[in-house]
Every structure is written in structure tokens, then in C-alpha cells.
Write a protein that holds these residues in place. Structure first.
Motif, PDB file in Angstrom:
ATOM      1  N   LEU A 131      11.334   4.135 -15.745  1.00  0.00           N
ATOM      2  CA  LEU A 131      11.430   5.180 -14.734  1.00  0.00           C
ATOM      3  C   LEU A 131      10.244   5.127 -13.793  1.00  0.00           C
ATOM      4  CD1 LEU A 131      12.757   7.671 -13.523  1.00  0.00           C
ATOM      5  CD2 LEU A 131      11.637   9.060 -15.283  1.00  0.00           C
ATOM      6  N   GLU A 132       9.060   4.887 -14.322  1.00  0.00           N
ATOM      7  CA  GLU A 132       7.869   4.804 -13.477  1.00  0.00           C
ATOM      8  C   GLU A 132       7.987   3.664 -12.481  1.00  0.00           C
ATOM      9  OE1 GLU A 132       4.048   3.386 -15.125  1.00  0.00           O
ATOM     10  OE2 GLU A 132       3.241   5.317 -14.443  1.00  0.00           O
ATOM     11  N   GLU A 133       8.480   2.515 -12.921  1.00  0.00           N
ATOM     12  CA  GLU A 133       8.652   1.374 -12.019  1.00  0.00           C
ATOM     13  C   GLU A 133       9.718   1.670 -10.971  1.00  0.00           C
ATOM     14  OE1 GLU A 133       7.602  -2.366 -15.003  1.00  0.00           O
ATOM     15  OE2 GLU A 133       9.582  -1.420 -15.092  1.00  0.00           O
ATOM     16  N   GLN A 134      10.787   2.357 -11.385  1.00  0.00           N
ATOM     17  CA  GLN A 134      11.850   2.716 -10.458  1.00  0.00           C
ATOM     18  C   GLN A 134      11.321   3.636  -9.363  1.00  0.00           C
ATOM     19  OE1 GLN A 134      14.922   6.152 -10.549  1.00  0.00           O
ATOM     20  NE2 GLN A 134      15.551   4.689 -12.117  1.00  0.00           N
ATOM     21  N   VAL A 135      10.554   4.638  -9.771  1.00  0.00           N
ATOM     22  CA  VAL A 135       9.992   5.584  -8.802  1.00  0.00           C
ATOM     23  C   VAL A 135       9.045   4.869  -7.848  1.00  0.00           C
ATOM     24  CG1 VAL A 135       8.462   7.574  -8.541  1.00  0.00           C
ATOM     25  CG2 VAL A 135      10.246   7.596 -10.290  1.00  0.00           C
ATOM     26  N   ALA A 136       8.190   4.017  -8.373  1.00  0.00           N
ATOM     27  CA  ALA A 136       7.238   3.299  -7.536  1.00  0.00           C
ATOM     28  C   ALA A 136       7.949   2.426  -6.513  1.00  0.00           C
ATOM     29  CB  ALA A 136       6.313   2.445  -8.411  1.00  0.00           C
ATOM     30  N   GLU A 137       9.008   1.737  -6.936  1.00  0.00           N
ATOM     31  CA  GLU A 137       9.729   0.878  -6.005  1.00  0.00           C
ATOM     32  C   GLU A 137      10.426   1.698  -4.932  1.00  0.00           C
ATOM     33  OE1 GLU A 137      13.029  -2.736  -6.031  1.00  0.00           O
ATOM     34  OE2 GLU A 137      11.936  -2.215  -7.842  1.00  0.00           O
ATOM     35  N   ALA A 138      11.024   2.822  -5.317  1.00  0.00           N
ATOM     36  CA  ALA A 138      11.693   3.675  -4.338  1.00  0.00           C
ATOM     37  C   ALA A 138      10.707   4.212  -3.306  1.00  0.00           C
ATOM     38  CB  ALA A 138      12.400   4.825  -5.041  1.00  0.00           C
ATOM     39  N   LEU A 139       9.467   4.431  -3.734  1.00  0.00           N
ATOM     40  CA  LEU A 139       8.433   4.954  -2.834  1.00  0.00           C
ATOM     41  C   LEU A 139       7.587   3.847  -2.216  1.00  0.00           C
ATOM     42  CD1 LEU A 139       7.337   8.039  -4.955  1.00  0.00           C
ATOM     43  CD2 LEU A 139       8.634   8.057  -2.813  1.00  0.00           C
ATOM     44  N   GLU A 140       8.016   2.600  -2.404  1.00  0.00           N
ATOM     45  CA  GLU A 140       7.411   1.431  -1.768  1.00  0.00           C
ATOM     46  C   GLU A 140       5.943   1.270  -2.145  1.00  0.00           C
ATOM     47  OE1 GLU A 140       8.252   2.284   2.275  1.00  0.00           O
ATOM     48  OE2 GLU A 140      10.389   1.838   2.101  1.00  0.00           O
ATOM     49  N   THR A 141       5.677   1.394  -3.447  1.00  0.00           N
ATOM     50  CA  THR A 141       4.309   1.230  -3.908  1.00  0.00           C
ATOM     51  C   THR A 141       4.323   0.644  -5.316  1.00  0.00           C
ATOM     52  OG1 THR A 141       2.186   2.350  -4.149  1.00  0.00           O
ATOM     53  CG2 THR A 141       4.147   3.591  -4.842  1.00  0.00           C
ATOM     54  N   THR A 142       3.223   0.762  -6.016  1.00  0.00           N
ATOM     55  CA  THR A 142       3.102   0.264  -7.381  1.00  0.00           C
ATOM     56  C   THR A 142       2.837   1.439  -8.322  1.00  0.00           C
ATOM     57  OG1 THR A 142       0.714  -0.060  -7.170  1.00  0.00           O
ATOM     58  CG2 THR A 142       2.142  -1.914  -6.539  1.00  0.00           C
ATOM     59  N   PRO A 143       3.147   1.289  -9.605  1.00  0.00           N
ATOM     60  CA  PRO A 143       2.875   2.383 -10.543  1.00  0.00           C
ATOM     61  C   PRO A 143       1.422   2.837 -10.529  1.00  0.00           C
ATOM     62  CG  PRO A 143       4.331   0.788 -11.570  1.00  0.00           C
ATOM     63  CD  PRO A 143       3.888   0.183 -10.256  1.00  0.00           C
ATOM     64  N   GLU A 144       0.494   1.917 -10.278  1.00  0.00           N
ATOM     65  CA  GLU A 144      -0.930   2.250 -10.295  1.00  0.00           C
ATOM     66  C   GLU A 144      -1.316   3.228  -9.184  1.00  0.00           C
ATOM     67  OE1 GLU A 144       0.036  -1.172 -12.478  1.00  0.00           O
ATOM     68  OE2 GLU A 144       0.288  -0.886 -10.308  1.00  0.00           O
ATOM     69  N   LEU A 145      -0.509   3.283  -8.121  1.00  0.00           N
ATOM     70  CA  LEU A 145      -0.838   4.132  -6.970  1.00  0.00           C
ATOM     71  C   LEU A 145      -0.102   5.473  -6.999  1.00  0.00           C
ATOM     72  CD1 LEU A 145      -2.726   3.649  -4.530  1.00  0.00           C
ATOM     73  CD2 LEU A 145      -0.703   3.072  -3.186  1.00  0.00           C
ATOM     74  N   LEU A 146       0.777   5.670  -7.965  1.00  0.00           N
ATOM     75  CA  LEU A 146       1.608   6.878  -7.977  1.00  0.00           C
ATOM     76  C   LEU A 146       0.769   8.158  -8.007  1.00  0.00           C
ATOM     77  CD1 LEU A 146       4.570   5.971 -10.369  1.00  0.00           C
ATOM     78  CD2 LEU A 146       4.645   6.321  -7.891  1.00  0.00           C
ATOM     79  N   SER A 147      -0.352   8.149  -8.715  1.00  0.00           N
ATOM     80  CA  SER A 147      -1.149   9.371  -8.829  1.00  0.00           C
ATOM     81  C   SER A 147      -1.724   9.817  -7.483  1.00  0.00           C
ATOM     82  CB  SER A 147      -2.291   9.170  -9.831  1.00  0.00           C
ATOM     83  OG  SER A 147      -3.188   8.157  -9.376  1.00  0.00           O
ATOM     84  N   LEU A 148      -1.800   8.886  -6.517  1.00  0.00           N
ATOM     85  CA  LEU A 148      -2.356   9.214  -5.206  1.00  0.00           C
ATOM     86  C   LEU A 148      -1.289   9.642  -4.208  1.00  0.00           C
ATOM     87  CD1 LEU A 148      -4.869   6.229  -4.851  1.00  0.00           C
ATOM     88  CD2 LEU A 148      -5.345   8.539  -5.671  1.00  0.00           C
ATOM     89  N   LEU A 149      -0.030   9.439  -4.537  1.00  0.00           N
ATOM     90  CA  LEU A 149       1.036   9.707  -3.571  1.00  0.00           C
ATOM     91  C   LEU A 149       1.165  11.165  -3.158  1.00  0.00           C
ATOM     92  CD1 LEU A 149       3.998   7.305  -4.359  1.00  0.00           C
ATOM     93  CD2 LEU A 149       2.118   7.067  -2.748  1.00  0.00           C
ATOM     94  N   PRO A 150       0.976  12.140  -4.066  1.00  0.00           N
ATOM     95  CA  PRO A 150       1.079  13.521  -3.590  1.00  0.00           C
ATOM     96  C   PRO A 150       0.168  13.809  -2.406  1.00  0.00           C
ATOM     97  CG  PRO A 150       1.138  13.479  -5.970  1.00  0.00           C
ATOM     98  CD  PRO A 150       0.818  12.074  -5.528  1.00  0.00           C
ATOM     99  N   GLU A 151      -1.049  13.232  -2.406  1.00  0.00           N
ATOM    100  CA  GLU A 151      -1.941  13.445  -1.267  1.00  0.00           C
ATOM    101  C   GLU A 151      -1.549  12.570  -0.086  1.00  0.00           C
ATOM    102  OE1 GLU A 151      -6.677  13.524  -0.025  1.00  0.00           O
ATOM    103  OE2 GLU A 151      -6.071  13.425  -2.124  1.00  0.00           O
TER     104      GLU A 151
END
Length: 262
Positions: free
Chosen positions: A7-27
Motif C-alpha cells: 500500500l505504501e508503494e502504491q500511494v507513493a507511485e500515485a503521488l509521483e514520489t518514493t515511500p521515503e518522501l511520503l512523510s514530507l508530502l503533507p507540507e
């Protein structure tokens, strides 16, 4: 997109990024309420159908809930939104409560691949700007139509390959087809294409440029405060710019409305 992705990889791909960057996406995405699809286009597509107040809608990849909340407010629909990214789901719930729409909109964190197997009998199902999480055009429709009653509607915001561009021109085009073939694939299960919006390259470019500029400002502010992430956030902006170019050259944006057959 692989069916075996987490799920984490799916979300990252949909948001055009990597799992490592997900924590920064809200900002990074704090200034964007619409995450890829304009609310006015969805409302404009569904309003003429004459669906009654209380019609049930499944919004897969609902993001911050912007489309769901608009459908509840303007058309009186009841919406179930599902998204894999917990911060977006929390923000959607907060907005629903603040606007007095919590009774009309329910938001859940979950895997879209599981949701299409668990939810049925809806009047409308939407999959908006989340990429090929369910496969190619035919596979996507096959999955979505299971969520909708016969005669109900499927709303899909995705892309097709521009005329004159070879399907193997780049890895970005994998799983996509030209427009006529995409239309054929979407109707290959007996459903009928009843609406279509094909924005011009100029419209797409203006919309994406505005969003990218908002992301860039957030990224630079974040880079100043946290130099250790500067390279990663600037790389995210660069990828947004690349995707924006892609969506006016090789891949073109489209919004489709299908009515489910028997």
C-alpha cells in the motif's frame, strides 16, 4: 503498477514520489486542495445525470476529500471516500466536520485494490488521477464496474497516448493506448461511454504550472528549514515538472463517464 506492490508503494507511485518522501508530502502539498482533478469538471459531469439526492458515490483515491465534499454539498450525494494516505484521510474528515458534511461523507484509509472487491451497489464510482493502480483501461473498468449497480456510472480521470507518439516511446507510456483504443478498451465489458472531456494542452499546462509553483514554494521553505532534505524535495519538484511536460506531449489528460451495462 505491479499488483504485488505494498500500500505504501502504491500511494507513493500515485503521488509521483518514493515511500521515503511520503512523510514530507503533507507540507509539500499543503496548498493543493485538488490533487489532479478539478472539482468543477466532476460536478459538471454528474449534475446533468439527474441522480437523486442521497445517491451513493464511491470515491477511490479521494485525497483530501475535495471532490467528495463538493458532491455532497452541491448535489446532495452520500460519498464514501477511500485513500491509502492517512494524512489526507484525516484532513478530509476534518474538512467534512468543519463544513457540516460528516453525515454525508465517510472517509476511510484503505487499499483501493481491496475496496473494489468489497464495495458494491453504488450509483457512481470515481477513480480520479491515481494512475494505473487497477491495470490498463479494460482492467480498470472491469474492477470498477463491480462496485456499481447496473445502469450506474463510472467516472475515470486518466490519460491516453497522443497521436503520432509510439506506444513504446518511453516507460511512462506502459499500459496506455491511443484515444480510440482506450475508448474501445473501456467499453469492452458492455458498458457505454456517455461523456468525455479532453482538455487542451494549454489548459493542462496552466493547471499543472499553477500547482507546481505552489509545491515549489513549499519545497524551498522546507529546504531552508531542513537542509538535510533539500535534495529530495527539490527532486520531487523536478519530477512534478517532468510529469507536467509529459502530460502535454506524450500523454494527454482525459475525463471519461461510462454507464454500466447489465
Amino acid at each position: 503498477m505491479s499488483r504485488n506492490e505494498s500500500l505504501e508503494e502504491q500511494v507513493a507511485e500515485a503521488l509521483e514520489t518514493t515511500p521515503e518522501l511520503l512523510s514530507l508530502l503533507p507540507e509539500l502539498l499543503a496548498d493543493l486542495d485538488e490533487l489532479g482533478t478539478e472539482v468543477r469538471d466532476i460536478v459538471g459531469l454528474l449534475r446533468p445525470l439527474g441522480l437523486p439526492a442521497g445517491a451513493r458515490v464511491l470515491d477511490l483515491g479521494c485525497g483530501k476529500g475535495t471532490v467528495a465534499l463538493a458532491l455532497a454539498r452541491e448535489l446532495g450525494f452520500r460519498v464514501l471516500g477511500v485513500d491509502g494516505f492517512a494524512p489526507f484521510v484525516e484532513e478530509a474528515r476534518r474538512h467534512a466536520a468543519e463544513r457540516g458534511l460528516a453525515g454525508a461523507c465517510e472517509f476511510r484509509q484503505g487499499d483501493l485494490r481491496e475496496a473494489v472487491r468489497e464495495v458494491g451497489g453504488m450509483d457512481v464510482v470515481m477513480l480520479l488521477a491515481v494512475g494505473r493502480v487497477l491495470g490498463n483501461a479494460a482492467e480498470t473498468v472491469e474492477a470498477l464496474r463491480r462496485c456499481v449497480r447496473p445502469g450506474g456510472y463510472l467516472v475515470i480521470n486518466d490519460c491516453f497516448v497522443a497521436e503520432g507518439v509510439a506506444l513504446d516511446a518511453s516507460e511512462d507510456l506502459e499500459g496506455y493506448a491511443h484515444l480510440e483504443e482506450t475508448r474501445r478498451l473501456m467499453q469492452s465489458h458492455g458498458d457505454r461511454l456517455v461523456g468525455e472531456r479532453l482538455p487542451s494542452a494549454e489548459e493542462t499546462d496552466a493547471y499543472n504550472a499553477s500547482n507546481t509553483e505552489l509545491i515549489r514554494r513549499r519545497a524551498e521553505a522546507l529546504a531552508v528549514r531542513h537542509p538535510e532534505v533539500a535534495e529530495r524535495v527539490r527532486g520531487f519538484v523536478a519530477e512534478q515538472e517532468r510529469q507536467s511536460r509529459l502530460l502535454t506531449t506524450e500523454l494527454l489528460d482525459a475525463l471519461w463517464l461510462l454507464q454500466r451495462g447489465p
